[in-house]
Design an enzyme around this catalytic site. Sequence first.
Site, PDB file in Angstrom:
ATOM      1  N   ASP A 203     -10.996 -16.176  33.441  1.00 36.38           N
ATOM      2  CA  ASP A 203     -10.673 -14.760  33.178  1.00 36.38           C
ATOM      3  C   ASP A 203     -12.186 -14.002  32.608  1.00 36.38           C
ATOM      4  OD1 ASP A 203      -9.596 -12.071  32.995  1.00 36.38           O
ATOM      5  OD2 ASP A 203      -7.618 -13.118  33.208  1.00 36.38           O
ATOM      6  N   GLY A 225     -15.840 -15.479  33.028  1.00 38.32           N
ATOM      7  CA  GLY A 225     -16.884 -15.190  33.879  1.00 38.32           C
ATOM      8  C   GLY A 225     -15.978 -14.325  34.950  1.00 38.32           C
ATOM      9  N   ASP A 226     -16.809 -14.150  36.239  1.00 36.22           N
ATOM     10  CA  ASP A 226     -16.449 -13.171  37.204  1.00 36.22           C
ATOM     11  C   ASP A 226     -15.927 -13.926  38.511  1.00 36.22           C
ATOM     12  OD1 ASP A 226     -16.237 -11.251  39.144  1.00 36.22           O
ATOM     13  OD2 ASP A 226     -18.026 -10.258  38.816  1.00 36.22           O
ATOM     14  N   HIS A 244      -2.766  -9.121  44.146  1.00 39.62           N
ATOM     15  CA  HIS A 244      -2.155  -7.834  44.474  1.00 39.62           C
ATOM     16  C   HIS A 244      -2.927  -6.630  43.738  1.00 39.62           C
ATOM     17  CE1 HIS A 244       0.911  -7.062  40.786  1.00 39.62           C
ATOM     18  NE2 HIS A 244      -0.272  -7.580  40.510  1.00 39.62           N
TER      19      HIS A 244
HETATM   20  C1  SAM Z   1      -2.548  -8.053  36.503  1.00 32.97           C
HETATM   21  S1  SAM Z   1      -3.500  -9.308  35.474  1.00 32.97           S
HETATM   22  C2  SAM Z   1      -2.514 -10.971  35.652  1.00 32.97           C
HETATM   23  C3  SAM Z   1      -2.608 -11.957  34.426  1.00 32.97           C
HETATM   24  C4  SAM Z   1      -2.030 -13.267  34.581  1.00 32.97           C
HETATM   25  N1  SAM Z   1      -2.483 -13.772  35.798  1.00 32.97           N
HETATM   26  C5  SAM Z   1      -0.417 -12.770  34.485  1.00 32.97           C
HETATM   27  O1  SAM Z   1       0.086 -13.063  35.656  1.00 32.97           O
HETATM   28  O2  SAM Z   1      -0.068 -12.374  33.452  1.00 32.97           O
HETATM   29  C6  SAM Z   1      -4.976  -9.749  36.398  1.00 32.97           C
HETATM   30  C7  SAM Z   1      -5.907 -10.469  35.740  1.00 32.97           C
HETATM   31  O3  SAM Z   1      -7.242 -10.470  36.556  1.00 32.97           O
HETATM   32  C8  SAM Z   1      -8.327 -10.650  35.743  1.00 32.97           C
HETATM   33  N2  SAM Z   1      -9.628 -10.336  36.253  1.00 32.97           N
HETATM   34  C9  SAM Z   1      -9.775  -8.836  36.775  1.00 32.97           C
HETATM   35  N3  SAM Z   1     -11.030  -8.897  37.376  1.00 32.97           N
HETATM   36  C10 SAM Z   1     -11.515 -10.241  36.975  1.00 32.97           C
HETATM   37  C11 SAM Z   1     -12.647 -10.798  37.501  1.00 32.97           C
HETATM   38  N4  SAM Z   1     -13.734  -9.930  38.096  1.00 32.97           N
HETATM   39  N5  SAM Z   1     -12.731 -12.250  36.983  1.00 32.97           N
HETATM   40  C12 SAM Z   1     -11.658 -12.860  36.457  1.00 32.97           C
HETATM   41  N6  SAM Z   1     -10.599 -12.584  36.009  1.00 32.97           N
HETATM   42  C13 SAM Z   1     -10.558 -10.990  36.564  1.00 32.97           C
HETATM   43  C14 SAM Z   1      -7.848  -9.647  34.529  1.00 32.97           C
HETATM   44  O4  SAM Z   1      -8.614  -9.468  33.342  1.00 32.97           O
HETATM   45  C15 SAM Z   1      -6.352 -10.035  34.330  1.00 32.97           C
HETATM   46  O5  SAM Z   1      -6.281 -10.960  33.273  1.00 32.97           O
END
Ligand code: SAM
Length: 340
Positions: A203, A225-226, A244
């Site tokens: 994440d 990371g991204d 989503h």
């Molecule tokens: C709606 S949350 C879902 C978290 C987890 N999978 C859950 O279901 O509880 C979306 C996740 O995507 C991560 N996220 C957003 N942009 C991201 C990126 N560019 N790279 C990695 N993770 C990212 C956010 O930090 C967040 O933890």
Amino acid sequence: MTALRGEADRAALSTMLWGFFPAQVVRTLAALGVPDALGERPQGTPGLAGRIGADPGALGRLLRAAAGLGLLDHDPAGAWSLTATGELLRTGVPGAVGNLAQLFCGDPVWRSWGMLEWSVRTGRTAFEEVTGRSAFEHMAADPAMLAVFTEAMAEGTRAAAPGAVASCDLDGVDTLVDVGGGNGTLLAAFLAARPGLRGVLFDTPSGVLGASDVLDPARAEVVVGDMFDSVPRGDAHVVKSVVHDWSDERSVALLTRVREAMPAHGRLFLVEPVLAEDREGWAGQFGMLMSDLNMLVAVGGRERTLAEFGALLDAAGLRLTDVVRFPPPTGYSALRAVPA
Ligand SMILES: C[S@@+](CC[C@H](N)C(=O)[O-])C[C@H]1O[C@@H](n2cnc3c(N)ncnc32)[C@H](O)[C@@H]1O
């Protein structure tokens, strides 16, 4: 007959129209810390007001409304206590929803919903208009909102985790990567269910807040990371409630990064609710239909039908092999895909 039908229609509309009043009662109770304070011991309005820092007169009216909604009891001596429903607003109890209430009914998501009309007219993300930045950028810079978001996601994921463990077949998998896995709540559930499994939580730096309290470092590595740049390798990947959040174009980009991190024998579990194709199905999908609009105003994403998920996976070089619907109560499915 027509008059009666008209009254029933009006009552149905009134329930919808006033839905935001009780939503704010629930959020405000949680934000003031009322459920945690009353969970410790029942107490009267003046003592509670002093403890949480509220105006006693106004707090008494909030508590009375909460009692009317079935969240609180009030004994003849004047002490307030939680009902079984109100208990779910306490921090950390099984099934807790207090952080979800604060996230979705608190600023800036609340103000974004106030701009639903603007989002529908423009197709754009109201949250960005309200705050000047994307939701993930905003939360990275706002520790209080990030803490509420992280715990809200964990609250939802704790409820979904048993279904995920039952629905995602990890036989033969040594390393499972959870992409956008937040604080590791879902990965911890998989690790608990499969003693030999190794986990990788991936994440952003702000997204993994609290992961060291959730995951055993001997079993799981935390990588930041991204996901639009690259994703850690593993024999299986799980991506829950992430796609989503994004447009089709961004979703294909992130799924392509996942595909690049999969070996030939790899498998992906996309864990998302699947939107019905028609009105008959929508009738049972209230939460998902509202979530779809929440994605519109808050992040610029969307909920999707099976055909729409299939098209995203195709475009990312993946092939949808099967769909396992979680057992109730959550409405998620695990969409299994392999390299095409
Ligand atoms: C709606 S949350 C879902 C978290 C987890 N999978 C859950 O279901 O509880 C979306 C996740 O995507 C991560 N996220 C957003 N942009 C991201 C990126 N560019 N790279 C990695 N993770 C990212 C956010 O930090 C967040 O933890």
